[in-house]
Design a protein around this motif. Structure first.
Motif, PDB file in Angstrom:
ATOM      1  N   LEU A 122       0.815  -1.214   0.000  1.00 25.01           N
ATOM      2  CA  LEU A 122       0.000   0.000   0.000  1.00 25.01           C
ATOM      3  C   LEU A 122       0.850   1.267   0.000  1.00 25.01           C
ATOM      4  N   ALA A 123       2.161   1.102   0.187  1.00 21.84           N
ATOM      5  CA  ALA A 123       3.041   2.276   0.259  1.00 21.84           C
ATOM      6  C   ALA A 123       3.010   3.076  -1.037  1.00 21.84           C
ATOM      7  N   ARG A 124       2.724   2.404  -2.129  1.00 22.10           N
ATOM      8  CA  ARG A 124       2.724   3.099  -3.421  1.00 22.10           C
ATOM      9  C   ARG A 124       1.382   3.743  -3.716  1.00 22.10           C
ATOM     10  N   LYS A 125       0.447   3.636  -2.786  1.00 24.79           N
ATOM     11  CA  LYS A 125      -0.922   4.134  -2.983  1.00 24.79           C
ATOM     12  C   LYS A 125      -1.518   3.598  -4.280  1.00 24.79           C
ATOM     13  N   PRO A 126      -1.656   2.271  -4.377  1.00 24.42           N
ATOM     14  CA  PRO A 126      -2.181   1.684  -5.616  1.00 24.42           C
ATOM     15  C   PRO A 126      -3.681   1.945  -5.767  1.00 24.42           C
ATOM     16  N   GLN A 127      -4.173   1.702  -6.960  1.00 24.62           N
ATOM     17  CA  GLN A 127      -5.609   1.854  -7.184  1.00 24.62           C
ATOM     18  C   GLN A 127      -6.326   0.514  -7.109  1.00 24.62           C
ATOM     19  N   LEU A 128      -5.550  -0.544  -6.999  1.00 27.06           N
ATOM     20  CA  LEU A 128      -6.141  -1.874  -6.881  1.00 27.06           C
ATOM     21  C   LEU A 128      -5.149  -2.763  -6.146  1.00 27.06           C
ATOM     22  N   LEU A 129      -5.679  -3.556  -5.217  1.00 23.30           N
ATOM     23  CA  LEU A 129      -4.826  -4.475  -4.470  1.00 23.30           C
ATOM     24  C   LEU A 129      -5.234  -5.902  -4.809  1.00 23.30           C
ATOM     25  N   LEU A 130      -4.263  -6.725  -5.221  1.00 29.99           N
ATOM     26  CA  LEU A 130      -4.537  -8.120  -5.562  1.00 29.99           C
ATOM     27  C   LEU A 130      -3.996  -9.019  -4.462  1.00 29.99           C
ATOM     28  N   LEU A 131      -4.832  -9.905  -3.944  1.00 27.64           N
ATOM     29  CA  LEU A 131      -4.396 -10.834  -2.902  1.00 27.64           C
ATOM     30  C   LEU A 131      -4.524 -12.260  -3.420  1.00 27.64           C
ATOM     31  N   ASP A 132      -3.428 -13.019  -3.354  1.00 30.57           N
ATOM     32  CA  ASP A 132      -3.460 -14.406  -3.806  1.00 30.57           C
ATOM     33  C   ASP A 132      -3.566 -15.315  -2.585  1.00 30.57           C
ATOM     34  N   GLU A 133      -4.684 -15.997  -2.444  1.00 36.38           N
ATOM     35  CA  GLU A 133      -4.908 -16.927  -1.329  1.00 36.38           C
ATOM     36  C   GLU A 133      -4.435 -16.337   0.001  1.00 36.38           C
ATOM     37  N   PRO A 134      -5.044 -15.244   0.438  1.00 39.70           N
ATOM     38  CA  PRO A 134      -4.500 -14.588   1.638  1.00 39.70           C
ATOM     39  C   PRO A 134      -4.604 -15.436   2.900  1.00 39.70           C
ATOM     40  N   THR A 135      -5.371 -16.520   2.857  1.00 37.85           N
ATOM     41  CA  THR A 135      -5.506 -17.304   4.087  1.00 37.85           C
ATOM     42  C   THR A 135      -4.615 -18.532   4.101  1.00 37.85           C
ATOM     43  N   SER A 136      -3.935 -18.813   2.979  1.00 37.81           N
ATOM     44  CA  SER A 136      -3.271 -20.114   2.868  1.00 37.81           C
ATOM     45  C   SER A 136      -2.072 -20.254   3.797  1.00 37.81           C
ATOM     46  N   ALA A 137      -1.373 -19.162   4.062  1.00 38.87           N
ATOM     47  CA  ALA A 137      -0.150 -19.294   4.854  1.00 38.87           C
ATOM     48  C   ALA A 137      -0.387 -19.000   6.340  1.00 38.87           C
ATOM     49  N   LEU A 138      -1.636 -18.903   6.733  1.00 36.40           N
ATOM     50  CA  LEU A 138      -1.924 -18.585   8.135  1.00 36.40           C
ATOM     51  C   LEU A 138      -2.240 -19.860   8.900  1.00 36.40           C
ATOM     52  N   ASP A 139      -1.873 -19.885  10.182  1.00 34.27           N
ATOM     53  CA  ASP A 139      -2.226 -21.068  10.961  1.00 34.27           C
ATOM     54  C   ASP A 139      -3.662 -20.930  11.473  1.00 34.27           C
ATOM     55  N   MET A 140      -4.273 -22.071  11.706  1.00 31.49           N
ATOM     56  CA  MET A 140      -5.698 -22.088  12.051  1.00 31.49           C
ATOM     57  C   MET A 140      -6.006 -21.253  13.294  1.00 31.49           C
ATOM     58  N   ALA A 141      -5.081 -21.277  14.260  1.00 29.88           N
ATOM     59  CA  ALA A 141      -5.366 -20.626  15.531  1.00 29.88           C
ATOM     60  C   ALA A 141      -5.619 -19.145  15.357  1.00 29.88           C
ATOM     61  N   THR A 142      -4.862 -18.512  14.474  1.00 32.82           N
ATOM     62  CA  THR A 142      -4.983 -17.054  14.369  1.00 32.82           C
ATOM     63  C   THR A 142      -5.650 -16.625  13.071  1.00 32.82           C
ATOM     64  N   ARG A 143      -6.100 -17.596  12.279  1.00 30.14           N
ATOM     65  CA  ARG A 143      -6.558 -17.282  10.937  1.00 30.14           C
ATOM     66  C   ARG A 143      -7.707 -16.286  10.912  1.00 30.14           C
ATOM     67  N   ASP A 144      -8.770 -16.594  11.687  1.00 21.89           N
ATOM     68  CA  ASP A 144      -9.945 -15.728  11.649  1.00 21.89           C
ATOM     69  C   ASP A 144      -9.605 -14.319  12.117  1.00 21.89           C
ATOM     70  N   GLU A 145      -8.788 -14.271  13.166  1.00 20.93           N
ATOM     71  CA  GLU A 145      -8.373 -12.985  13.710  1.00 20.93           C
ATOM     72  C   GLU A 145      -7.633 -12.164  12.653  1.00 20.93           C
ATOM     73  N   VAL A 146      -6.658 -12.830  12.005  1.00 26.74           N
ATOM     74  CA  VAL A 146      -5.852 -12.149  11.002  1.00 26.74           C
ATOM     75  C   VAL A 146      -6.717 -11.717   9.825  1.00 26.74           C
ATOM     76  N   LEU A 147      -7.668 -12.573   9.457  1.00 22.54           N
ATOM     77  CA  LEU A 147      -8.561 -12.256   8.345  1.00 22.54           C
ATOM     78  C   LEU A 147      -9.404 -11.031   8.651  1.00 22.54           C
ATOM     79  N   ASP A 148     -10.028 -11.031   9.850  1.00 21.06           N
ATOM     80  CA  ASP A 148     -10.833  -9.874  10.262  1.00 21.06           C
ATOM     81  C   ASP A 148     -10.000  -8.607  10.171  1.00 21.06           C
TER      82      ASP A 148
END
Lengths: 330, 274
Positions: A122-148
């Motif tokens: 976001l440092a470049r102030k983009p006009q569109l942000l693309l996320l590839d599988e943002p949940t795949s590298a998160l562990d289950m314990a903190t996943r929902d928290e991190v997602l929120d």
């Protein structure tokens, strides 16, 4: 191009948009093509060089530069100036990581890496942000928290986001979603609408539906309800326009929408089935039951019911389904 | 292992007992090979006549020649070899495998043979050699010839090492750098180079040792100006074994510390990074 991929997609990105699809349908390639990393015809920004496109791209592993500290990663896209470090620290502060500014990526947790990568994107102030599988590298314990947190931050920055995922949980948090199948968008709407009315069996499966019953409309009661029947069963569903008697349909039903019918039930249940428990499996605190009766069913029993009912394999049960939970797929 | 006290009815099998007796063999063998490899270096200490430690005539000139020209050969090898190594690692050209195979040719050719090839290609009677001599550059027994020979000896090794170093940089990081607004050149400078620096340093160290120690090619193409290897050979022939040791010490002192230092530094940095 070594392996040309047939993807012809036009999609609206509104707020936080999730593109849902099973693995291997080209979701990641789509994002790379939009970012300009794969040769493709895209619009907008299709005629710009990668580094000129106002698009930020967050790959699955976040791709932080291992030789740079957290703040240096965030400062990477910033132009050389006296306040470069300060700007990077402000961005890190917005994702709540200013205390870890001097750490290297190898010293950060998955969620922390994601937030550093987000701040960097976001440092470049983009006009569109693309996320590839943002949940795949998160562990289950903190996943929902991190997602929120991620969804909240993304909204805060006010940049439209396109996330691709196979994770329906992520889609539930979206403002807008679409389903990708066979190289095209098969359904696009708000999550509430898509989750309530999947248009295809494959989409329904992707959205977490576990039971699919093939049957035929046997009775259509003037705009109030429908009767659908299979070989050994008949179920009532909510009325839908354009379904005449004799049409073959699929009924989709979530495992968690089937419930035990107890004797003193206060509510009226028009659909009940007598079934036998074939197998059961503890699933965390709840219990997943595999039932055999007029048709095979999968049911997810919440903890309090599973404890009270003392269910074992071989038991006979009466289960109930509300007409509004039966999704009709033509 | 269960002890006999707990379970008196069953015999206790000590399966490892038979192997335990030979446990010393591994370290002993390793130690033996170690001694075999390093013994000649120890011999150097004893063989050197420390009371009469003096250079032969022209030794200092040879040291100067080797240091200066090796440095130049190294710089040229790195400047020219780096782009080629990068192309070999990242390029997707159709005939790349062919260039890969060709690159092995100078590596696999014995130095003496390579020297002969160079002298016939760059020599005064060859078309290329006469072209150079028209420009006032003579490529036999001159400083340029010496550097040229060293480059042929060192650059292939540098390219192989640098290529492996570039291949070790995840392509994704370079792509991300592009999406973050950095063009190809900036990406190379700020992402690829720093991430490949350990392997590149190893390549530089290797090239340095090769250039310093190059004997076979230099002997044919540039016997003069005498560098350390040729001077060692001359001393050995003209004076004898005793005249070789002082120069040999200098040779070790200038050739070995750089690779050693780079190797240790790289190891430390790898540990800090991952």
């Amino acid at each position: 191009m070594q392996q040309p991929l047939a993807l012809d997609i036009s999609l609206q990105v509104r707020g936080f948009t999730v593109l849902l699809g099973v693995s291997g349908v080209g979701k990641s390639s789509l994002l790379k093509a939009i970012a300009g990393l794969l040769p493709a015809r895209v619009s907008p920004y299709g005629d710009l060089m990668v580094e000129q496109r106002p698009i930020a791209y967050l790959p699955q592993g976040y791709a932080l530069f291992p030789h740079l500290r957290a703040w240096e990663n965030v400062a990477f896209p910033l132009p050389r100036s006296a306040h470069r470090r300060t700007d990077a620290l402000v961005l890190l502060q917005r994702v709540g990581l200013e205390d870890l500014a001097n750490r290297f990526p190898s010293e950060l947790s998955g969620g922390q890496k994601q937030r550093v990568a987000l701040a960097r994107a976001l440092a470049r102030k983009p006009q569109l942000l693309l996320l590839d599988e943002p949940t795949s590298a998160l562990d289950m314990a903190t996943r929902d928290e991190v997602l929120d947190e991620l969804v909240r931050e993304v909204h805060e920055f006010g940049i439209p986001v396109l996330a691709v995922s196979h994770d329906p949980h992520l889609a539930m948090l979206a403002d807008h979603m679409a389903i990708l199948r066979d190289g095209r968008i098969v359904q696009e709407d708000t999550p509430a609408e898509v989750f309530a009315r999947p248009r295809h069996v494959a989409s329904a499966r992707l959205l977490g539906f576990r039971n699919f019953l093939s049957g035929r409309v046997v009775d259509s009661d003037d705009e109030s309800h429908l009767q659908v029947a299979g070989p050994d069963w008949q179920l009532q569903a909510d009325w839908q326009a354009g379904l005449s008697v004799g049409t073959s349909v699929q009924l989709a039903l979530r495992a968690e929408d089937i419930y035990l019918q107890d004797a003193g039930a206060a509510h009226f249940c028009p659909n009940h089935l007598s079934v036998q428990v074939k197998a059961c499996r503890k699933e965390g605190l709840s219990m997943r039951l595999y039932l055999e009766g007029p048709t095979s069913l999968e049911m997810l029993l919440p903890r309090h019911q599973a404890e009270a009912a003392q269910i074992t394999v071989g038991n006979f049960l009466k289960v109930c389904v509300q007409p509004r939970h039966l999704q009709i797929i033509r | 292992m269960r002890s006999a006290d707990h379970d008196p009815g069953f015999p206790v099998y000590r399966v490892t007992a038979g192997f335990d007796r030979f446990r010393w063999m591994g370290p002993a063998l390793a130690g033996l090979i170690f001694v075999f490899l390093l013994a000649p270096f120890a011999a150097l200490i004893f063989a050197t006549d420390w009371h009469d430690f003096h250079f032969a005539e022209g030794d200092l000139g040879a040291i100067r020649t080797s240091l200066l020209y090796s440095m130049l050969a190294l710089i040229i090898s790195v400047l020219a070899g780096t782009p080629l190594a990068w192309w070999l690692a990242r390029g997707q050209g159709r005939g790349k495998w062919f260039f890969d195979a060709l690159l092995m040719l100078p590596l696999l050719t014995p130095p003496l043979a390579l020297g002969i090839l160079l002298s016939s290609f760059y020599g005064p009677y060859s078309p290329v050699g006469s072209l150079f001599s028209h420009a006032g550059i003579y490529l036999t027994n001159t400083a340029p010839a010496f550097i040229l020979a060293q480059i042929y000896g060192a650059m292939p090794y540098y390219i192989i090492a640098a290529r492996a170093a570039f291949e070790g940089v995840p392509r994704e990081l370079e792509q991300i750098s592009r999406t973050l607004g950095r063009n190809r050149f900036q990406t190379f400078w700020r992402v690829t180079l720093p991430l490949a620096r350990i392997g590149l340093s190893a390549g530089v160290a290797l090239a340095w040792v090769r250039a310093m120690g190059e004997f076979g090619i230099v002997l044919i193409v540039a016997y003069f100006p005498e560098g350390i290897p040729v001077k060692l050979w001359v001393n050995l022939q003209d004076i004898g074994l005793s005249a070789v040791y002082p120069l040999l010490w200098i040779f070790f002192l200038v050739a070995v510390p750089l690779p050693l230092w780079i190797g240790l530094r790289a190891r430390r940095q790898t540990q800090a990074m991952f």
